[in-house]
Design a protein around this motif. Structure first.
Motif: not given
Length: 234
Positions: A169, A191-192, A194-196, A206-207
């Motif tokens: 990310t 979308l970096n 939005y990732y966890q 999950t994104l």
């Protein structure tokens, strides 16, 4: 932080341990919950865009990109988590930032903290090899979706990802997590942020990204992501 910390080098595996304390620095041994953490790269200098065409551009300093976003359990005030620093960090060594936010289970007793003494940069010369691509499963709204299925006009794009070294990310050139809607390669969704990661597991995460006001009809979406070694999803 009251001891020296190794530098956060490219491809180094790091383990962070800590505790939740009160304002007098006494451990809160009855604190159980979830810790969210973000590691930021070194500060960078940017310039305003001079959108109106009249004002001169102004330089300002801001935090670097989020290198890692993760979640860990807090048990009796103690927490621990691990991750691998992405290859795409900026190599010169300088201060980064670790940010923490914890939620106590079932109670409104949130706490926050940070550390800016850590050093981010350099290369781990002893990094183990990883040539394996990440795995991904894609859905719209929920896991019942199948390719070609029907959605509403503002669906949630969901990506479940897995990689032995973790997902990248760090916003390296050409290595962002992106989604391309209907082949519009000139306007990708970045979308970096939005990732966890999953709880206590940096290898899975999950994104979730909200799409808005899609027109009636057939749509396609192309997804790209990389692991911290820059192996692409295949």
């Amino acid at each position: 932080v009251n001891q020296s910390i190794p530098d956060f080098k490219s491809l180094a595996k790091m383990k962070i341990t800590g505790e939740i304390t009160d304002e007098n620095n006494l451990p809160l041994t009855n604190y159980n919950g979830i810790l969210s953490t973000v590691l930021f790269d070194k500060k960078i200098t940017k310039s305003t865009l001079n959108n109106d065409g009249y004002s001169p551009s102004i330089n300002f300093t801001t935090l670097g990109g989020a290198i890692f976003r993760g979640n860990a359990s807090v048990t009796n005030g103690q927490f621990e988590y691990s991750f691998i620093v992405p290859k795409d960090i900026r190599i010169p060594l300088d201060n980064g930032k670790l940010s923490f936010y914890a939620q106590k289970s079932e109670l409104l007793e949130d706490v926050a903290g940070y550390d800016t003494t850590i050093k981010v940069g350099g290369v781990n010369e002893n990094a183990v090899a990883d040539n394996n691509s990440p795995k991904v499963k894609l859905y719209m709204n929920d896991e019942t979706f199948v390719s070609g299925g029907i959605t509403n006009d503002s669906p949630i794009f969901i990506a479940y990802m897995e990689d032995e070294s973790g997902i990248n990310t760090a916003s390296g050139i050409g290595h962002d997590i992106i989604a391309i809607l209907d082949g519009d390669v000139d306007n990708p969704f970045i979308l970096n942020d939005y990732y966890q990661t999953n709880l206590n597991d940096f290898t899975k995460g999950t994104l979730r990204f909200p799409l808005r006001n899609l027109a009636v009809g057939l749509h396609t979406i192309t997804f790209k992501a990389w692991d911290v070694y820059n192996n692409p999803i295949s």
